[in-house]
Design an enzyme around this catalytic site. Sequence first.
Site, PDB file in Angstrom:
ATOM      1  N   THR A   1       3.175   8.100   0.184  1.00 12.49           N
ATOM      2  CA  THR A   1       3.660   8.777   1.117  1.00 12.49           C
ATOM      3  C   THR A   1       4.794   9.553   0.723  1.00 12.49           C
ATOM      4  O   THR A   1       5.881   8.748   0.577  1.00 12.49           O
ATOM      5  CB  THR A   1       3.705   7.881   2.487  1.00 12.49           C
ATOM      6  OG1 THR A   1       2.696   7.160   2.600  1.00 12.49           O
ATOM      7  CG2 THR A   1       4.361   8.600   3.649  1.00 12.49           C
TER       8      THR A   1
ATOM      9  N   LYS B   1      -0.687  12.499   7.936  1.00 14.96           N
ATOM     10  CA  LYS B   1       0.146  11.346   7.998  1.00 14.96           C
ATOM     11  C   LYS B   1       1.440  11.136   8.775  1.00 14.96           C
ATOM     12  O   LYS B   1       1.461  10.235   9.565  1.00 14.96           O
ATOM     13  CB  LYS B   1       0.471  10.955   6.316  1.00 14.96           C
ATOM     14  CG  LYS B   1       1.340   9.497   6.469  1.00 14.96           C
ATOM     15  CD  LYS B   1       0.458   8.220   5.988  1.00 14.96           C
ATOM     16  CE  LYS B   1       1.578   7.220   6.080  1.00 14.96           C
ATOM     17  NZ  LYS B   1       0.983   5.837   5.880  1.00 14.96           N
TER      18      LYS B   1
ATOM     19  N   LYS C   1      10.833   5.170   7.191  1.00 23.90           N
ATOM     20  CA  LYS C   1      10.713   6.008   6.073  1.00 23.90           C
ATOM     21  C   LYS C   1       9.684   7.236   6.404  1.00 23.90           C
ATOM     22  O   LYS C   1      10.051   8.436   6.454  1.00 23.90           O
ATOM     23  CB  LYS C   1       9.873   5.373   4.857  1.00 23.90           C
ATOM     24  CG  LYS C   1       9.382   6.585   3.906  1.00 23.90           C
ATOM     25  CD  LYS C   1       8.620   5.791   2.823  1.00 23.90           C
ATOM     26  CE  LYS C   1       7.851   6.839   1.845  1.00 23.90           C
ATOM     27  NZ  LYS C   1       7.288   6.330   0.822  1.00 23.90           N
TER      28      LYS C   1
HETATM   29  P1  NAD Z   1       5.985  -0.862  -3.825  1.00 18.64           P
HETATM   30  O1  NAD Z   1       7.353  -0.482  -3.970  1.00 18.64           O
HETATM   31  O2  NAD Z   1       5.349  -2.204  -3.753  1.00 18.64           O
HETATM   32  O3  NAD Z   1       5.252  -0.016  -5.232  1.00 18.64           O
HETATM   33  C1  NAD Z   1       5.660   0.914  -5.846  1.00 18.64           C
HETATM   34  C2  NAD Z   1       5.693   0.719  -7.523  1.00 18.64           C
HETATM   35  O4  NAD Z   1       6.109   2.019  -8.040  1.00 18.64           O
HETATM   36  C3  NAD Z   1       6.503  -0.266  -7.705  1.00 18.64           C
HETATM   37  O5  NAD Z   1       5.815  -1.284  -8.536  1.00 18.64           O
HETATM   38  C4  NAD Z   1       7.386   0.368  -8.897  1.00 18.64           C
HETATM   39  O6  NAD Z   1       7.790  -0.501 -10.004  1.00 18.64           O
HETATM   40  C5  NAD Z   1       6.836   1.660  -9.226  1.00 18.64           C
HETATM   41  N1  NAD Z   1       7.078   2.631  -9.839  1.00 18.64           N
HETATM   42  C6  NAD Z   1       8.620   3.208  -9.434  1.00 18.64           C
HETATM   43  N2  NAD Z   1       8.881   4.340 -10.251  1.00 18.64           N
HETATM   44  C7  NAD Z   1       7.855   4.286 -11.284  1.00 18.64           C
HETATM   45  C8  NAD Z   1       7.916   5.199 -12.172  1.00 18.64           C
HETATM   46  N3  NAD Z   1       8.548   6.194 -12.601  1.00 18.64           N
HETATM   47  N4  NAD Z   1       6.707   4.913 -13.143  1.00 18.64           N
HETATM   48  C9  NAD Z   1       6.021   3.922 -12.976  1.00 18.64           C
HETATM   49  N5  NAD Z   1       5.818   3.158 -11.848  1.00 18.64           N
HETATM   50  C10 NAD Z   1       6.957   3.120 -11.171  1.00 18.64           C
HETATM   51  O7  NAD Z   1       5.526   0.116  -2.677  1.00 18.64           O
HETATM   52  P2  NAD Z   1       3.930   0.259  -2.096  1.00 18.64           P
HETATM   53  O8  NAD Z   1       4.105  -0.798  -0.548  1.00 18.64           O
HETATM   54  O9  NAD Z   1       3.016  -0.132  -2.819  1.00 18.64           O
HETATM   55  O10 NAD Z   1       4.039   1.507  -1.436  1.00 18.64           O
HETATM   56  C11 NAD Z   1       3.528   2.743  -2.330  1.00 18.64           C
HETATM   57  C12 NAD Z   1       3.318   3.958  -1.448  1.00 18.64           C
HETATM   58  O11 NAD Z   1       2.545   3.838  -0.530  1.00 18.64           O
HETATM   59  C13 NAD Z   1       4.757   4.381  -0.720  1.00 18.64           C
HETATM   60  O12 NAD Z   1       4.769   5.793  -0.716  1.00 18.64           O
HETATM   61  C14 NAD Z   1       4.496   4.027   0.769  1.00 18.64           C
HETATM   62  O13 NAD Z   1       5.330   4.741   1.622  1.00 18.64           O
HETATM   63  C15 NAD Z   1       2.975   3.967   0.749  1.00 18.64           C
HETATM   64  N6  NAD Z   1       2.318   3.094   1.936  1.00 18.64           N
HETATM   65  C16 NAD Z   1       2.621   1.840   2.059  1.00 18.64           C
HETATM   66  C17 NAD Z   1       2.079   0.846   2.840  1.00 18.64           C
HETATM   67  C18 NAD Z   1       2.356  -0.471   3.023  1.00 18.64           C
HETATM   68  O14 NAD Z   1       2.059  -1.204   3.829  1.00 18.64           O
HETATM   69  N7  NAD Z   1       3.031  -1.128   1.855  1.00 18.64           N
HETATM   70  C19 NAD Z   1       1.158   1.688   3.736  1.00 18.64           C
HETATM   71  C20 NAD Z   1       0.836   3.000   3.586  1.00 18.64           C
HETATM   72  C21 NAD Z   1       1.543   3.665   2.568  1.00 18.64           C
END
Ligand code: NAD
Length: 292
Positions: free
Chosen positions: A87, A162, A237
């Site tokens: 997102t 979204k 967010k």
């Molecule tokens: P998270 O923080 O658990 O995962 C993000 C991952 O990206 C981390 O493991 C981090 O180490 C990695 N990362 C950061 N910079 C990086 C780089 N340069 N290279 C490689 N890896 C890198 O977050 P999440 O909960 O998995 O969410 C991910 C996305 O999905 C976000 O944009 C969030 O808004 C969206 N989202 C999350 C949810 C939820 O319920 N968690 C629901 C819908 C959408």
Amino acid sequence: MQIGFIGLGNMGAPMAANLAAAGHDVHGFDLAAPCPDGVTPTTSGADAAKGADVGITMLPNGEILRAVAAEVIPALSPGAVLCDCSTVDVESARAVAAQAMAAGLEALDAPVSGGVGGAQAGSLTFMVGGSEAAFASVSPLFEIMGARAVHCGDAGAGQAAKICNNMILGVTMIATCEAFALADKLGLDRARLYDVVSTASGQSWSVTSYCPAPGVGPQSPADNEYRPGFAAELMLKDLTLAQAAAEMVDADTPTGRLASDLYRRFVEDEDGRGRDFSAMLPRLAGRGRDDA
Ligand code: NAD
């Protein structure tokens, strides 16, 4: 297909694992998180993307997406699809798509709803922006990771869908919590209010599928001491992204702005961080009309 999957956090890890379990050749990279079972670990985003038919990213925000895309785009073969499921702001989604297309790739923005439970169960909903052809070629992967994929339009349309959806969700959740808090003070039983509203014109998903009042309606995070679920900071967010988009196109979104301000206060100044976004109900119920 050969798939490069970058960002193996709470959402990305189960999504990548589901693709691998379905028989795809998935090469994963994350700065910090370990590779899930079945996914081949690599040492950089470029390494994960090398030779892949589809590069999938699941990252925290638009700034990080732009940096990762700059590394991944030159590594993907011409004709491959870069599919971002994070997102992020609409501007970053469009900028990354333009960069990918200039390099001879296809690009999709495909944010999800359904949370970590949906990612694990393979029941996410994808909201997708990009060309028909790119949507068609990645659809078999959406079918593995999700239950539904809606092609919303050109680049950025997935992110737009979204944030519009989640702006409605934030606003209706606050309105629902306000109504339950007012009912308390009027001596109206919460269960009776639910009985009325769940089939009357005040009905919404926030009432009937995710009721913020404990013990009322279906099971929800309210019945689990407001453990997320969907954390208040993730709602903040999305509401912040909606306001950034509204600024960009000069759209008047007065209740979206109020919802964003309220969740910001809840998360940054009060005890909202780490609680479900429906914990707005105990917050409001504990306050009076003149509380700042
Ligand atoms: P998270 O923080 O658990 O995962 C993000 C991952 O990206 C981390 O493991 C981090 O180490 C990695 N990362 C950061 N910079 C990086 C780089 N340069 N290279 C490689 N890896 C890198 O977050 P999440 O909960 O998995 O969410 C991910 C996305 O999905 C976000 O944009 C969030 O808004 C969206 N989202 C999350 C949810 C939820 O319920 N968690 C629901 C819908 C959408």
